[in-house]
Design an enzyme around this catalytic site. Sequence first.
Site, short mmCIF file in Angstrom:
data_model
loop_
_atom_site.label_atom_id
_atom_site.label_comp_id
_atom_site.label_asym_id
_atom_site.label_seq_id
_atom_site.Cartn_x
_atom_site.Cartn_y
_atom_site.Cartn_z
N HIS A 386 0.79 -1.23 0.00
CA HIS A 386 0.00 0.00 0.00
C HIS A 386 0.82 1.27 0.00
CE1 HIS A 386 -3.95 -1.90 0.80
NE2 HIS A 386 -3.20 -2.81 1.39
N LYS A 577 -7.90 14.02 4.74
CA LYS A 577 -7.06 12.83 4.70
C LYS A 577 -6.03 12.99 5.81
CE LYS A 577 -6.04 13.98 0.36
NZ LYS A 577 -6.03 12.85 -0.55
N ARG A 578 -5.25 11.91 6.08
CA ARG A 578 -4.17 12.06 7.06
C ARG A 578 -3.26 13.21 6.66
NH1 ARG A 578 -3.72 8.08 11.23
NH2 ARG A 578 -1.82 9.21 11.70
N LYS A 583 1.23 14.45 0.96
CA LYS A 583 -0.15 14.77 0.53
C LYS A 583 -0.34 16.27 0.28
CE LYS A 583 -2.04 10.78 3.09
NZ LYS A 583 -2.72 9.93 2.10
C1 376 Z 1 0.70 2.05 7.97
C2 376 Z 1 -0.57 2.20 8.51
C3 376 Z 1 -0.75 1.99 9.82
C4 376 Z 1 0.31 1.63 10.64
C5 376 Z 1 1.56 1.47 10.11
C6 376 Z 1 1.78 1.67 8.77
C7 376 Z 1 3.02 1.48 8.25
C8 376 Z 1 3.20 1.66 6.93
C9 376 Z 1 2.14 2.06 6.11
C10 376 Z 1 0.89 2.25 6.62
N1 376 Z 1 -0.20 2.68 5.85
C11 376 Z 1 -0.23 2.74 4.55
O1 376 Z 1 0.68 2.40 3.85
C12 376 Z 1 -1.46 3.25 3.96
O2 376 Z 1 -2.44 3.56 4.62
N2 376 Z 1 -1.46 3.37 2.64
C13 376 Z 1 -2.60 3.87 1.93
O3 376 Z 1 -3.36 2.76 1.48
C14 376 Z 1 -4.51 3.15 0.77
C15 376 Z 1 -5.29 1.90 0.43
O4 376 Z 1 -4.58 1.13 -0.48
C16 376 Z 1 -4.13 3.96 -0.46
O5 376 Z 1 -5.30 4.40 -1.09
C17 376 Z 1 -3.28 5.16 -0.07
O6 376 Z 1 -2.80 5.81 -1.22
C18 376 Z 1 -2.11 4.70 0.77
O7 376 Z 1 -1.39 5.81 1.25
#
Ligand code: 376
Length: 837
Positions: A386, A577-578, A583
């Site tokens: 992701h 968004k976060r 972003k």
């Molecule tokens: C994490 C989330 C929670 C805790 C630890 C993490 C460590 C690495 C990455 C995390 N989260 C993501 O990578 C994430 O939320 N990615 C998002 O995923 C979405 C669903 O696929 C995409 O739409 C977003 O572009 C992407 O940023």
Amino acid sequence: MTVTKRKTREKKSDTKVSKQAVKSEAVSNDHQDCDPCDSLDATFKRQLQGVLSRDENATNDMYGALASAVKANLLQQWRETRLKDNQYQQKQVAYLSLEFLMGRTLGNALLSLDLTTETHEALNSYAVDLETLQEAELDAGLGNGGLGRLAACFLDSCASLDLAVVGYGIRYEYGMFKQKVVDGYQIEQPDRWLREGNPWEVRLANHTITVPFFGHTESYVDLQGHRHYVWIDTQDVNAVPHDMPVPGYKNGRINTLRLWKAEATDDFDLAEFNDGDYTEAVARKNMAEQITMVLYPNDASENGKELRLRQQYFLSSASLQDILLRYVAVHGSDFSRFSELNAMQLNDTHPSISVPELMRLLMDSYGLDWDQAWEITSSSVAYTNHTLLPEALERWPVRMLKHMLPRILDIIYEINARYLEDVAHHWPGDNDKLAAMSVIEEGHEPHVRMAYLAIVASFSVNGVAGLHTQLLKSGLFNDFYQLWPHKFNNKTNGVTPRRWLAHCNPRLAQLITRRLGDSWVTDLTQLTALNAFTDDKAFLKQWQSVKFDNKVDLAKLVAAECEVEFDPKMMFDVQVKRIHEYKRQLLNILHVIHLYQRIVAGDTQGMQPRCVLIGGKAAPGYAMAKQIIKLANNVAHMVNSDPVVTPYLRFAFLPNYNVSAMEKICPATDLSEQISTAGKEASGTGNMKFMMNGALTIGTLDGANVEMLEEVGDDNFFLFGLNADEVSQLKSHYNPHQYIQQSPALKHVLEMLKSGHFNLVEPGIFDSIIAAIEDPYDQWMIAADFDAYRVAQENVAAAYANQEHWTQMSIRNTASSGRFSSDNTISAYRDDIWFAK
Ligand code: 376
């Protein structure tokens, strides 16, 4: 950390639960106080009598009564679904995720079970409406952002597509923190979402599973000369399932989200009391129960905390044991059909410790040899990535694993040794390649690279949008792509049209249904038929009036939460968004400052009055993100308190952005801000929710924006900025000052920031932000894209001036959003990865 020390050597003990236990699940439930054959009305009234006789908060109690009545209503179908799936005639999929950002359950359940009308009627005799009761439900905020909400959308689509999919996650006592804003700064408060109980969950104590930690491994050779490994002197933690229903849309299927709660093992009291070590025992009990206490609030950043690894292993082990028990209950210990009948989808690397854990269970508990176990593991595990951000790639210190999960570390080493033989075969004599691709990152403090472990073991590795998958193949995972091109595939994200259109935007849903019928809810591509009405004047008026009414509703929320008055006649320009540098909320704020300067200078030509809304949480340790929130609030204060400015511009930062807030925000948005630095946002899913609800997008060629643009056409999308290739080429010689010199507007904005105009009584607080923009190592290239963004925003204003044309573009956006239904995404997972019916 726990409780019972297992001193005895054990074989197969983790998983020794009888077939009866699995079978009894089909009939057991803890809530048989309601007759499922009763009408909702009758059950609700009975539940209410119980609560209203007490003199408590009536709204909360009525919500509780209604939720219990709805749950009672679905128990029968839930049981039938489970019975059917337990026969194991079709492929079972486990979606393993540390996060499920479910939001509220009631409204969605009513929609899926087709009980909305009946509920309105049942409530007629009480002085309360359904909306008020829905608002009493606390969000299940068991996730950070995109990745967690995607898991929730996927569960909805799996159930609606009649797929046997179980979500496995953690029942965090405290979900995503509640964000307050004090003096413009983010303050985090604990989210005690379970404080009033959770009417939707069913606790299944008789399905408790034991998860081992610590201890050490020993081996012995049996009479046949085979070596066996045992993991002994472990400290065990109980994993107690709490099931949440996941109803399919009007199809009778109720899937399960199984959330594990950590509890101390029962026999701890006895053992430790006898040792006379009472306080130690209680402390250890607390340690065990800490595992599921709190969600880590770090989106897209590596964490490295030991407790986080414990959570990951706890989820992985409990879920895999559960899956194996269910399989064995039907098929016995003949594992030859396991991978034909099971797939495990890893939601990023967070549950990737599942790989060695599955090997361990198959070998140590079920007696398979390495090759059999590897064959099964590597044909049933699939991994979704992701994020491309290197700081988000998980690595665990070898030292930590050796201490906490010694048997698991042994297995990881063995997997790596065998896999590196393949690498050596593919690149003979290339030692650098071996080091670069090793699952173990050597160095002063060796680490396990979890993404590599996941790729090595998975039969499928997917990215979440076309561009993202391309970049995985050409960049981050290129070596692996060369070795195993067949493993890599794309699955562009999607969002569920039940929650994100039918439920959250009833006005628009009804308007669409009046024209098209209601089958778009399960086949969103039907929305293309809306294109036929773009010249229908009456339809345009209705479309506009739906948007206007939704804006009135959102304005009420903004007034209540931010004390800023949003005028529904102005354009609603939204970025939620976060908060993360990539972003680029900062780019948005700089543009607000630019508009503010123009208005103050009397240059309002071509401007359209707009209300800008930003919302989102910053990770508690992410200083720059927190500064950006502070800047937004300070700029908002200046904008909103100047009567010369407010006719043209208003600006608010919405505290505590979450799923329920988005349900109000996306139906009311005119302009959706998707402005990440190209190549950094894996997909985005908020972008899709806005599009579905008729917002136009201003955005870069990043993530799924690329595919949205493809669907809607560039006449209906405000594209700007560098593309991913240009960003990566510019990196080596980026000179922000060159862009600042070339842009009088940006120069002027920076001058005002530096003058302290927005922080007169707080000198210096924005210095780090100013420095970041002027830094030649600014990865996010704010300065490079500023002017293109400003021009695109001028085009937005010009387009908004023609309301009829804007409305046509809005309709075309909704009409083109069909591809971004998660039903579409999940159909592709089903056909290409899971091979499920
Ligand atoms: C994490 C989330 C929670 C805790 C630890 C993490 C460590 C690495 C990455 C995390 N989260 C993501 O990578 C994430 O939320 N990615 C998002 O995923 C979405 C669903 O696929 C995409 O739409 C977003 O572009 C992407 O940023």
